[in-house]
Write an enzyme that holds these catalytic residues in place. Structure first.
Site, short mmCIF file in Angstrom:
data_model
loop_
_atom_site.label_atom_id
_atom_site.label_comp_id
_atom_site.label_asym_id
_atom_site.label_seq_id
_atom_site.Cartn_x
_atom_site.Cartn_y
_atom_site.Cartn_z
N ASN A 1 0.85 -1.19 0.00
CA ASN A 1 0.00 0.00 0.00
C ASN A 1 0.88 1.23 0.00
O ASN A 1 1.97 1.21 0.59
CB ASN A 1 -0.86 0.09 1.27
CG ASN A 1 -1.76 -1.10 1.45
OD1 ASN A 1 -2.37 -1.57 0.50
ND2 ASN A 1 -1.86 -1.59 2.68
N GLY B 1 2.66 -6.77 3.90
CA GLY B 1 3.57 -7.71 3.24
C GLY B 1 4.86 -7.03 2.82
O GLY B 1 5.96 -7.53 3.09
N SER C 1 4.21 -2.79 24.21
CA SER C 1 5.26 -2.59 25.21
C SER C 1 5.30 -3.71 26.25
O SER C 1 6.26 -3.83 27.01
CB SER C 1 5.06 -1.24 25.91
OG SER C 1 3.79 -1.25 26.52
N ASP D 1 4.79 -5.55 11.71
CA ASP D 1 5.48 -6.05 10.50
C ASP D 1 6.95 -6.28 10.80
O ASP D 1 7.54 -7.27 10.36
CB ASP D 1 5.33 -5.03 9.36
CG ASP D 1 3.88 -4.75 9.04
OD1 ASP D 1 3.05 -5.66 9.24
OD2 ASP D 1 3.56 -3.62 8.61
N GLY E 1 7.07 6.49 10.04
CA GLY E 1 6.87 5.73 8.81
C GLY E 1 6.84 4.24 9.06
O GLY E 1 6.93 3.77 10.20
O1 RIB Z 1 1.18 -2.55 9.46
C1 RIB Z 1 1.27 -1.25 8.94
C2 RIB Z 1 0.67 -1.22 7.57
O2 RIB Z 1 -0.71 -1.48 7.64
C3 RIB Z 1 0.78 0.12 6.89
O3 RIB Z 1 1.96 0.25 6.14
C4 RIB Z 1 -0.47 0.19 6.05
O4 RIB Z 1 -0.24 0.16 4.67
C5 RIB Z 1 -1.32 -1.01 6.48
O5 RIB Z 1 -1.22 -2.01 5.58
#
Ligand code: RIB
Length: 304
Positions: A12, A42, A221, A250, A285
C-alpha cells in the site's frame, strides 16, 4: 548463506498525517505533517527482512499507476526479488490513509485495490523459488483464498510457514492449521479465535491443532507471549523512545522470520523480532522505518 524468505502479501502507499491527537467522530483537527511513503504489511515485512540480511522474494500485485512505481522502487533499492510482482491492469495500487498522534498510536484505513486481485497463477509462477526457501510469510491484506493457497504451497514444499492474521479477520480452522507460527496482536487473536473477551492463553490454545504450532501474541510494550500445546512464556519488549508504532507488527514478523530461518531457537527468535519492532518504533513511517541488521544486533548485545 543468507536466509531465504518468501513473502506473499500486500503493498500500500501510506498517506500518513501526524497530529497532536485523533479527532473524535464529527470533529476536525489540524494535522501537523503529511508524508507519502511505501507501506502495506507484506511489503513492510519484505523490506525489514531484506534489511536484516535475508534473501527476500516478494509476491504481490500493484496497479499500473505511480503508487505501484513506489513499490517497485523500494523493492529494487532494498535488493528484493520482484520477478513475481504483477502490475494489475484493472485495479489501483492499495492505499492506506494513516493518522498518528503524538503518543505514537495510530489508526489506519486500507483500500486494498490490486492486493485483492492476487491469483493462484501468481504463486504458481514462483513455485521453484518457494521450494528453495526456508520460510514463507503471509498476512490478511490479500484475498483469503490466496492466504490459504500460499500456506498450502509453503507446507507442500517443506517450508516453515508464518501467518500474520492482520488486519483482524477469521479464517477456517483448516487454513490456520497450515501455519507453523501464528502471530496475532490481542485484538486479532480475539477475532481469529472467535473468543471475544476471553483469556488469551485459552484463545491461543484454541488455534493449535498440532504440537509443532506456536501462537505468538504481540502485546506492544508488554512484549510477546508465545503459546504452544504444552508450553508458554513471555518475551519482554525493549524499552525505546517511541515516535511511531505503525509497522511495529510487521517489523516483529520479519525479525522473527529471519531469526527462525537462520536457525535460532524460539525464545531467541522472539527476542530478535522484539528488537526489530522496538527499533522500527523509534522513527516515523513504516517500510522506511525498518532497522538494519547491525542496529538489531547492537540492541540485542546491549540487553545481554
Ligand atoms: O502494518 C502497517 C501497515 O498497515 C501500513 O503500512 C499500512 O499500509 C497497512 O497495511
Amino acid at each position: 548463506m543468507a536466509a531465504k524468505i518468501v513473502i506473499v502479501g500486500s503493498f500500500n502507499t501510506d498517506l500518513t498525517t501526524y497530529m497532536e491527537r485523533m479527532p473524535r467522530p464529527g470533529e476536525t483537527v489540524y494535522g501537523r505533517e503529511f508524508v507519502i511513503g511505501p507501506g502495506g504489511k507484506g511489503s513492510n515485512q519484505a523490506v525489514a527482512a531484506a534489511r536484516l540480511g535475508a534473501d527476500v522474494t516478494f509476491i504481490g500485485r500493484v496497479g499500473q499507476d505511480v503508487f505501484g512505481e513506489m513499490g517497485l522502487k523500494i523493492w529494487q533499492d532494498e535488493g528484493i526479488n520482484t520477478d513475481f510482482i504483477v502490475r494489475d491492469p484493472n485495479h489501483a495500487t492499495g492505499v492506506a490513509p494513516i493518522f498518528v498522534e503524538d503518543s505514537g498510536e495510530n489508526v489506519i484505513v486500507v483500500a486494498l485495490g490490486a492486493n485483492q486481485a492476487i491469483q493462484k497463477a501468481d504463486l504458481d509462477a514462483a513455485a521453484e523459488i518457494i521450494a528453495q526457501a526456508d520460510v514463507l510469510v503471509t498476512q490478511l491484506e490479500i484475498n483469503y483464498d490466496m492466504v490459504a493457497y500460499a500456506l498450502k504451497l509453503g507446507k507442500e514444499k517443506g517450508l516453515r510457514t508464518i501467518l500474520n492474521p492482520a488486519p483482524a479477520g477469521t479464517l477456517p480452522p483448516d487454513v490456520v492449521a497450515l501455519a507453523d507460527y501464528i502471530t496475532p496482536n490481542e485484538t486479532e487473536l480475539e477475532v481469529l479465535s472467535k473468543m471475544p473477551g476471553g483469556e488469551f492463553t485459552a484463545q491461543a490454545q484454541s488455534l493449535l491443532t498440532t504440537d509443532d504450532q506456536t501462537v505468538m501474541v504481540t502485546m506492544g510494550s508488554k512484549g510477546v507471549q508465545y503459546v504452544r500445546k504444552n508450553d508458554s512464556g513471555l518475551i519482554p519488549s525493549f524499552k525505546v523512545d517511541v515516535v511511531d508504532t505503525t509497522g511495529a507488527g510487521d517489523a516483529f514478523n520479519a525479525g522473527m522470520a529471519v531469526a527462525l530461518a537462520e536457525g535460532l531457537e524460539l525464545r531467541d527468535a522472539l527476542a530478535f523480532g522484539n528488537a526489530t519492532a522496538a527499533l522500527a518504533c523509534t522513527r516515523p513511517g513504516t517500510a522506511r522505518a525498518m532497522p538494519h541488521r547491525d542496529e538489531v544486533d547492537a540492541l540485542l548485545a546491549k540487553s545481554k
